[in-house]
Design an enzyme around this catalytic site. Structure first.
Site, mmCIF file in Angstrom:
data_model
loop_
_atom_site.group_PDB
_atom_site.id
_atom_site.type_symbol
_atom_site.label_atom_id
_atom_site.label_comp_id
_atom_site.label_asym_id
_atom_site.label_seq_id
_atom_site.Cartn_x
_atom_site.Cartn_y
_atom_site.Cartn_z
ATOM 1 N N LYS A 4 -0.992 2.055 14.104
ATOM 2 C CA LYS A 4 -1.350 1.058 14.925
ATOM 3 C C LYS A 4 -0.385 0.730 16.124
ATOM 4 O O LYS A 4 0.550 1.467 16.362
ATOM 5 C CB LYS A 4 -1.182 -0.352 14.077
HETATM 6 C C1 LIG Z 1 -10.058 -2.463 11.163
HETATM 7 C C2 LIG Z 1 -9.011 -2.356 10.084
HETATM 8 N N1 LIG Z 1 -9.119 -3.183 9.149
HETATM 9 C C3 LIG Z 1 -8.261 -3.192 8.294
HETATM 10 C C4 LIG Z 1 -7.407 -2.189 8.391
HETATM 11 C C5 LIG Z 1 -6.173 -2.099 7.086
HETATM 12 O O1 LIG Z 1 -4.961 -1.986 7.327
HETATM 13 P P1 LIG Z 1 -4.044 -1.380 6.654
HETATM 14 O O2 LIG Z 1 -4.195 0.232 6.447
HETATM 15 O O3 LIG Z 1 -2.735 -1.790 6.949
HETATM 16 O O4 LIG Z 1 -4.156 -1.818 4.973
HETATM 17 C C6 LIG Z 1 -7.151 -1.416 9.140
HETATM 18 C C7 LIG Z 1 -6.090 -0.275 9.454
HETATM 19 O O5 LIG Z 1 -6.096 0.808 9.092
HETATM 20 C C8 LIG Z 1 -8.242 -1.161 10.165
HETATM 21 O O6 LIG Z 1 -8.057 -0.498 11.367
#
Ligand SMILES: Cc1ncc(COP(=O)(O)O)c(C=O)c1O
Length: 386
Positions: A189
């Site tokens: 990110k």
């Molecule tokens: C659009 C979206 N939603 C949710 C997530 C979930 O985040 P995390 O990987 O921090 O759990 C991500 C990240 O990978 C994402 O890109």
């Protein structure tokens, strides 16, 4: 004799930029004797709250649990429906299933690649409780239209802003307005805590409940008081991770500016090479709202003799990494078993088959961009159908 050509260094599609001060800060935390949730998490949350215009923010160990908790805060559970996009990381709809509700997918707008707001109201039923918009690649969904729809139908909004930290909507940072807003700080990110996330909420009551969901439902009082009233999980962020996040926040403006600059370079380079890649679809050229989390093209499958995997393999052979974000969620076996089928959301399916994430991260140079565009357009030119 001319020396052998040195192959260019492999260019990944993304790479975090962690500065030396952050690395030293992490070492200090590790030496401090307090490495799980503690003062660094509190400091990180305070900075995130400043970012969100003073709204309450709590940090968690992923941007997935933040959404699950947001749905719980919104009272979403069995028997309820939640409207979202099929073109997202599967976490978005998995959390809906996790709380016992049913995702209702609405196809994307093929231009923005985000949920098509023109189709949302037709998907609302008496069981609908919430909408989860996703800002794919950091391009915000129209927040004005979204909140008008939610207001008209008395729905909650859980913004899946996993990819849009640092993005804006009409001059307001994402997170400063709206209802519940979830960010991810996964390694890819725009700012990272290695793994992690945060949730922006509306009031201290929600924040207190989120703290309970974050850690086994526990509420402590005084020296020895402990109570548990809700089922919570194990979703707390460590101080080590929070220290990384604090170091990253200091660079947010610079990272976003650099990403926008590189995105512009992509548009210029693709414009110059357009004849070699007919039909290639570029993203929306937005340099005010988007944080350019990713630069994604959509390959014109009807014009090519090869599929995306072959294009990726040839780019890889040229020393260039790419990614797929994402296959359409409803095409996964789990979702097929739940009743969705091919053809349900044609725009998301086309994008899911053909979308390609090109390298974009702050440490890249304009020469890297030129190299990617040259390699991709050369590959596409050699695989055109007659
Ligand atoms: C659009 C979206 N939603 C949710 C997530 C979930 O985040 P995390 O990987 O921090 O759990 C991500 C990240 O990978 C994402 O890109």
């Amino acid at each position: 004799m001319t020396p052998p050509a040195v192959p260019p260094e492999f260019l990944p599609f993304t790479r975090p930029s962690i500065d030396e001060a952050t690395i030293a800060g992490v070492a200090e935390v590790l030496r401090s004797g307090w490495i799980t949730s503690g003062p660094q998490v509190k400091a990180f949350e305070a900075r995130l709250s400043e970012y969100a215009g003073g709204r309450p923010v709590r940090a968690f160990n992923s941007g997935t649990c933040t959404m699950e908790i947001a749905l719980r805060l919104a009272g979403v559970g069995p028997g309820h429906e939640v409207i979202t996009t099929p073109l997202t990381w599967v976490a978005t709809s998995n959390v809906v299933l996790e709380v016992g509700a049913r995702p209702v997918f609405v196809d994307i707008d093929p231009v923005t690649r985000n949920i098509d707001l023109d189709r949302v109201e037709a998907a609302i039923t008496p069981a609908t409780r919430a909408i989860i918009p996703v800002d794919l690649a950091g391009l915000p969904v129209d927040r004005d239209r979204l909140s008008a729809i939610a207001h008209r139908h008395k729905l909650r909004i859980v913004e899946d802003a996993a990819q849009s930290f640092g993005a804006e909507w009409r001059g307001q940072r994402i997170g400063t307005g709206g209802d519940l807003v979830s960010f991810s700080f996964h390694a890819n990110k725009n700012i990272t805590t290695c793994e992690g996330g945060c949730l922006v909420m509306n009031n201290e009551r929600e924040a207190k409940l989120a703290e309970q969901y974050r850690l086994q439902g526990v509420v402590k009082t005084g020296y020895d008081g402990m109570e548990v009233e809700v089922v919570g999980g194990k979703f707390n962020l460590t101080d080590v991770a929070a220290r990384v996040g604090l170091g990253q926040l200091a660079h947010l403006a610079e990272f976003t500016a650099k990403r926008r600059e590189l995105a512009r370079a992509y548009f210029d380079a693709f414009a110059a090479a357009a004849a070699r890649a007919p039909g290639l679809r570029l993203p929306v050229a937005d340099f005010t709202n988007s944080n350019w989390h990713m630069f994604q093209v959509i390959l014109p499958e009807e014009r090519l003799t090869v599929r995306r995997a072959e294009v990726m393999a040839e780019l890889h052979a040229a020393g260039i990494g790419t990614g797929v974000h994402y296959p359409a969620v409803h095409r996964f076996a789990l979702y097929q078993r739940l009743g969705w089928k091919a053809g349900d959301f044609p725009h998301a399916e086309y994008a899911g088959r053909n979308i390609l994430t090109l390298p974009l991260f702050p440490a890249m140079t304009q020469a890297d961009v030129a190299r990617v565009v040259h390699a991709l357009t050369t590959i596409l030119a050699t695989h055109q159908k007659c």
